[in-house]
Design a protein around this motif. Structure first.
Motif, short mmCIF file in Angstrom:
data_model
loop_
_atom_site.label_atom_id
_atom_site.label_comp_id
_atom_site.label_asym_id
_atom_site.label_seq_id
_atom_site.Cartn_x
_atom_site.Cartn_y
_atom_site.Cartn_z
N ASP A 1 6.07 -6.56 2.56
CA ASP A 1 6.24 -5.69 3.27
C ASP A 1 7.30 -6.33 3.58
O ASP A 1 8.98 -5.18 3.94
N GLY B 1 -4.75 -0.62 -2.01
CA GLY B 1 -4.52 -1.89 -1.25
C GLY B 1 -5.79 -2.02 0.01
O GLY B 1 -6.54 -0.91 0.04
N GLU B 2 -5.15 -2.17 0.99
CA GLU B 2 -6.81 -2.58 1.95
C GLU B 2 -6.45 -1.57 2.83
O GLU B 2 -6.02 -0.71 3.32
N ARG C 1 -3.68 1.56 4.42
CA ARG C 1 -2.55 0.73 4.09
C ARG C 1 -1.21 1.71 3.95
O ARG C 1 -1.82 2.28 2.87
N SER D 1 2.26 -1.71 10.32
CA SER D 1 0.84 -2.37 9.19
C SER D 1 -0.31 -1.37 9.74
O SER D 1 -0.35 -0.45 10.62
N ALA D 2 -0.91 -0.87 8.67
CA ALA D 2 -2.34 -0.36 9.00
C ALA D 2 -3.41 -0.92 10.13
O ALA D 2 -4.26 -0.55 10.27
N ASP E 1 3.11 -7.18 7.07
CA ASP E 1 1.98 -7.83 7.69
C ASP E 1 1.85 -8.53 6.75
O ASP E 1 1.75 -9.80 7.24
N HIS F 1 2.11 -1.38 -4.53
CA HIS F 1 1.04 -1.32 -4.58
C HIS F 1 0.76 -0.36 -5.76
O HIS F 1 -0.67 0.87 -5.27
#
Length: 371
Positions: free
Chosen positions: A72, A132-133, A196, A164-165, A68, A79
């Protein structure tokens, strides 16, 4: 400049063009001693190769949802704010359901490749110490007045490693595929949640709780879960929750589902593995003890009470299928395991295979998860 943004991609294309033009225009015009001319020409060739590789990497990365951010890619992202020992159940003695309700603020996802309707937020895990997202997509029925009093089932989706999420939305197009199916009533109107999972740079957490390192299990199965039920009209009981993943995320999904039947009713493993030694970068592959503790097969074999969990496992020969058969053989009621073999030549270990499986996976989940 964003690693996955259009400006960086266009920059790599421009550099490739420059790298092609340079030798065409300057090759014969290079002046100086023979050694100098050789060095200059070699530099032009190396520049051309480097820019071509960079452009190919960006295309592959954007297509498969591997990295991402620059952190990363470089393995410098962290995180984890804290990683205290949270005990066997990963709660540290806290009842997450009894914690005060906090409605998380969401905004439309900034990455338009994820398709319409995806929202994002940055969550600080209250118990896990992870930040995290998290991306969320709501089914078309969510804002329908006829469903205003309805609570919706949830599927938590996990990528591989690196991964990636965003990949389930951007690469597997889960929301684009599911929307018409939900509108026709072919599958249940699930809320899809993508948190994430890359939390420690270039290390795969194995979705595990390891004191002093990371509480990834609690992040996924407690903090993210609590945030979703606080913020959206989502089912709170385990019967309304499932977790699905591919590759390293498949290992995580199976492990989380059999470890926490009080949190998940079903788990989906696409081309995964049981023994985490299959992922050398995983924290849970470092010692025999960790390998046993985080192996879903071992968890099933030694469970005092078989978990009330349904598993869907798919894979090719040597890539998840045998692991699924082992889980099926070890399962005792009420645990159920459905194993599906992916034919050789169907695409191998890749997102194209998993993308094609999305409709069948969610049809299966519709039969397993209530809501």
């Amino acid at each position: 400049m964003s690693l996955t943004g259009t400006p960086f991609f266009l920059t790599t294309i421009a550099l490739v063009v420059v790298a092609l033009v340079l030798p065409l225009t300057l090759w014969s015009r290079t002046r100086g001693p023979r050694l100098v001319r050789l060095v200059v020409r070699l530099c032009m060739l190396l520049f051309a190769q480097a820019t071509a590789l960079a452009m190919v990497f960006v295309i592959v990365n954007n297509s498969n949802g591997l990295f991402d951010t620059w952190d990363d890619l470089l393995g410098t992202g962290d995180h984890v704010r804290a990683a205290v020992d949270l005990g066997p159940d990963g709660t540290g003695g806290k009842n997450a359901d009894a914690e005060p309700k906090v409605v998380q603020k969401f905004t439309p996802a900034s990455d338009k490749r994820m398709g319409p309707g995806v929202q994002e937020t940055r969550l600080k895990g209250r118990i896990s110490g992870v930040e995290g997202e998290v991306y969320v997509w709501l089914p078309p029925q969510y804002d329908d007045p006829a469903y205003k009093d309805r609570k919706f089932p949830v599927v938590e989706v996990l990528p591989g490693f690196p991964g990636s999420a965003k990949a389930w939305f951007g690469t597997l197009e889960v929301n684009t595929q599911l929307k018409p199916m939900m509108e026709k009533g072919e599958v249940a109107p699930f809320i899809v949640v993508a948190p994430r999972t890359t939390l420690l740079g270039d290390v795969d957490t194995g979705c595990a709780n390891i004191p002093g390192k990371v509480n990834a299990d609690t992040w996924l199965s407690v903090d993210v879960r609590k945030m979703v039920t606080d913020t959206f009209r989502a089912e709170e009981k385990a019967d309304g929750w499932a977790v699905a993943g591919y590759s390293a995320g498949a290992h995580c999904a199976a492990k989380l589902a059999v470890s926490h039947p009080d949190r998940y009713r079903a788990g989906v493993s696409l081309s995964g593995y049981n023994d985490p030694v299959g992922e050398p970068a995983s924290l849970t592959a470092k010692t025999p003890e960790l390998r046993r503790e985080h192996n879903p097969l071992t968890i099933l074999e030694h469970a005092k009470t078989p978990p009330r969990t349904a598993l869907f496992v798919s894979g090719a020969e040597g890539d998840g299928y045998q692991g699924g058969l082992a889980l099926k053989q070890a399962a005792k009621p009420p645990t159920t395991v459905q194993v599906q073999m992916i034919p050789a030549g169907a695409g191998g270990h890749g997102t194209a295979v998993w993308k094609r499986q999305v409709p069948d996976v969610f049809r299966w989940l519709t039969r397993q998860v209530r809501g």
